[in-house]
Scaffold this motif. Structure first.
Motif, PDB file in Angstrom:
ATOM      1  N   UNK A 119       0.989  -1.138   0.253  1.00  8.13           N
ATOM      2  CA  UNK A 119       0.134  -0.399  -0.577  1.00  8.13           C
ATOM      3  C   UNK A 119       0.844   1.300   0.302  1.00  8.13           C
ATOM      4  N   UNK A 120       1.953   1.006   0.965  1.00  5.67           N
ATOM      5  CA  UNK A 120       2.673   2.555   1.051  1.00  5.67           C
ATOM      6  C   UNK A 120       3.750   2.822  -0.905  1.00  5.67           C
ATOM      7  N   UNK A 121       3.829   1.317  -0.925  1.00  9.52           N
ATOM      8  CA  UNK A 121       4.645   1.894  -2.414  1.00  9.52           C
ATOM      9  C   UNK A 121       3.145   2.216  -3.053  1.00  9.52           C
ATOM     10  N   UNK A 182      -0.085   2.267 -12.480  1.00  8.52           N
ATOM     11  CA  UNK A 182       0.428   2.654 -10.849  1.00  8.52           C
ATOM     12  C   UNK A 182       0.377   0.106 -10.543  1.00  8.52           C
ATOM     13  N   UNK A 183       1.237   0.324  -9.900  1.00  6.90           N
ATOM     14  CA  UNK A 183       1.494  -0.960  -9.381  1.00  6.90           C
ATOM     15  C   UNK A 183       2.018  -2.324 -10.389  1.00  6.90           C
ATOM     16  N   UNK A 184       2.158  -1.769 -11.950  1.00 10.06           N
ATOM     17  CA  UNK A 184       2.345  -2.446 -13.108  1.00 10.06           C
ATOM     18  C   UNK A 184       0.850  -3.006 -13.853  1.00 10.06           C
ATOM     19  N   UNK A 185       0.023  -2.167 -13.693  1.00  8.88           N
ATOM     20  CA  UNK A 185      -1.345  -2.174 -13.936  1.00  8.88           C
ATOM     21  C   UNK A 185      -2.199  -0.771 -15.163  1.00  8.88           C
ATOM     22  N   UNK A 186      -2.356  -0.939 -15.938  1.00  7.64           N
ATOM     23  CA  UNK A 186      -3.236   0.053 -16.494  1.00  7.64           C
ATOM     24  C   UNK A 186      -4.309   0.212 -15.369  1.00  7.64           C
ATOM     25  N   UNK A 187      -4.554   1.446 -15.247  1.00  9.94           N
ATOM     26  CA  UNK A 187      -5.714   1.925 -14.099  1.00  9.94           C
ATOM     27  C   UNK A 187      -5.920   3.504 -14.752  1.00  9.94           C
ATOM     28  N   UNK A 188      -7.085   3.612 -14.659  1.00 12.95           N
ATOM     29  CA  UNK A 188      -7.922   5.384 -15.328  1.00 12.95           C
ATOM     30  C   UNK A 188      -7.947   6.162 -14.248  1.00 12.95           C
ATOM     31  N   UNK A 189      -7.427   7.154 -14.663  1.00 14.53           N
ATOM     32  CA  UNK A 189      -6.715   8.902 -13.803  1.00 14.53           C
ATOM     33  C   UNK A 189      -7.816   9.472 -14.205  1.00 14.53           C
TER      34      UNK A 189
END
Lengths: 263, 190
Positions: A119-121, A182-189
């Protein structure tokens, strides 16, 4: 190709720095010439040996600490490491001992604290991503204040459909959206605005195991990061806006998501 | 835009702190790795990295994107050379006479292959014995996994120079490791 040429090109070949034609010529030569092939294998072996992670020197914890801005009150309580002058063997022995203990204890720590550490990362990454986005030209892939424009824009770009809600009535107009990782996956921003402050909202499907998690907050050099999991989706909100306002935003966002889901 | 008072520590300028941390700090290990291998000493590496990071912070305004790792490693390298010439003139210059170390491929018999000692201890020693310019190129290429182009911009050399240095450095390293394994072989029980 003759052996003298092959010897000249051997290292560039090993490092994959030759163009296609030279690379092919080299491969052909190595197939036909036992001497050069043996030399090549030896260097390959040497390369492989040098890739052992133990050879890599990692920065001592004290140095890293000195260059890492303090984040949370918990950190501030610990005495800041003063700059030590160079001749301090005992201090270094202690530091080495500490590093050793850390090495031994780290796997255990991770085993116990995997969720917290990950979570911190993630919070770090989210802040970095938000900062990158604030640099000129990086903020938005789709610029629109209309959720019915922003939401379809993500179609085909992600393997899920993000929730896009309109919070203009609550004082948080939608500005646009972008793709991020984020964290190696595509995310919606999604980007919202509060007066002159920008708020990034990252969302992506949660791993099945943690379908919901309570809101957690952290502060990183002036940015507030809020994080929660709800309805199978993970959310991270980052902004430099006043934390109280960000909590208000988050509350509205969650209410809007809960109630009816304004698609 | 209202400016908030961030809780950054005194040595970092608040405005620069966050971006510096995001862009430069991830390469602290890389900086340390290069400095530690160049200096071969913890205390000296400490001085080099501390000074290099201060320089990086000072020049950070002039950093216009690009590869932050290459940028930082070039600063580390320059800092090392400046500090060394200040402290021990001549020591660092360690001229490598490329004629003394010609690029000769020792007969790479399959036998020699088995002689190569590649345990961590031997590798570390052999690498530390290399002259600095060779050690540097090996560390950048093999440990830091830089491309020739990246090494060229870190060291300010031409790609051709990088290539020939790397070739010579590897031949020498191989020679060192073969020699050492000869001694070790005597203790081999087989």
């Amino acid at each position: 190709m003759i052996c003298a040429d092959a010897r000249q090109l051997l290292h560039a070949y090993l490092d994959d720095e030759l163009d296609v034609a030279q690379s092919a010529a080299m491969a052909t030569h190595l197939q036909g010439c036992a001497t050069c092939a043996a030399g090549f294998r030896e260097h390959q072996r040497l390369r492989h040996a040098l890739a052992q992670p133990d050879l890599y020197r990692h920065a001592p914890a004290a140095l890293r600490e000195r260059w890492t801005p303090r984040r949370e009150p918990a950190d501030a309580v610990a005495p800041a490491a003063p700059y030590r002058s160079r001749r301090g063997p005992i201090v270094w022995a202690l530091a080495a001992g500490f590093a050793g203990a850390l090495l031994l204890a780290t796997p255990l720590f991770y085993a116990l604290q995997q969720h917290g550490a990950a979570g911190d990362m993630l919070a770090d990454e989210a802040v970095s991503s938000h900062l990158r986005a604030l640099q000129p030209q990086h903020l938005m892939d789709v610029v629109s204040t209309d959720q019915h424009t922003v939401k379809p824009w993500f179609d085909g770009k992600l393997d899920f459909s993000p929730r896009v809600v309109d919070l203009a009535g609550a004082g948080f107009p939608l500005v646009g959206g972008r793709l991020d990782a984020l964290g190696g996956r595509s995310v919606a921003a999604l980007v919202y605005r509060r007066h002159l402050h920008l708020i990034s909202v990252y969302e992506w499907p949660a791993a099945a195991l943690a379908a919901s998690a309570a809101l957690s907050e952290s502060q990183q050099h002036g940015y507030t990061v809020l994080r929660w999991t709800e309805g199978g989706m993970q959310y991270v909100v980052v902004s430099d806006v006043d934390p109280a306002a960000l909590h208000e935003f988050t509350q509205k966002l969650r209410q809007a998501s809960d109630g009816g889901d304004l698609r | 835009m209202p400016i908030e008072a961030p809780a950054a520590p005194p040595p970092l300028q608040p405005a620069i702190g966050a971006r510096f941390e995001a862009v430069v700090l991830p390469w602290l290990d890389a900086a340390w790795n290069l400095a530690r291998w160049l200096t071969r000493d913890d205390a000296d590496a400490q001085d080099v990295v501390q000074e290099a990071m201060l320089r990086a912070l000072r020049y950070f305004d002039s950093f216009r994107g690009g590869d932050a790792r290459v940028w930082l490693l070039a600063i580390v390298r320059n800092t090392y050379f400046t500090l060394c010439t200040k402290a021990l003139p001549g020591h660092l210059l360690e001229p490598i006479d490329e004629d003394v170390h010609p690029l000769v491929d020792e007969q790479a018999s399959p036998e020699a292959l088995t002689l190569l000692a590649v345990d961590i201890g031997s590798l570390r020693q052999a690498l530390e014995r290399l002259p600095a310019p060779w050690r540097e190129v090996i560390v950048l290429r093999e440990l830091e996994e830089c491309s020739y182009k990246e090494i060229a911009s870190i060291t300010g050399q031409k790609i051709g120079t990088v290539m020939s240095r790397l070739a010579r450095a590897r031949e020498r390293l191989k020679l060192e490791l073969s020699g050492r394994s000869g001694e070790a072989r005597r203790h081999d029980l087989r």
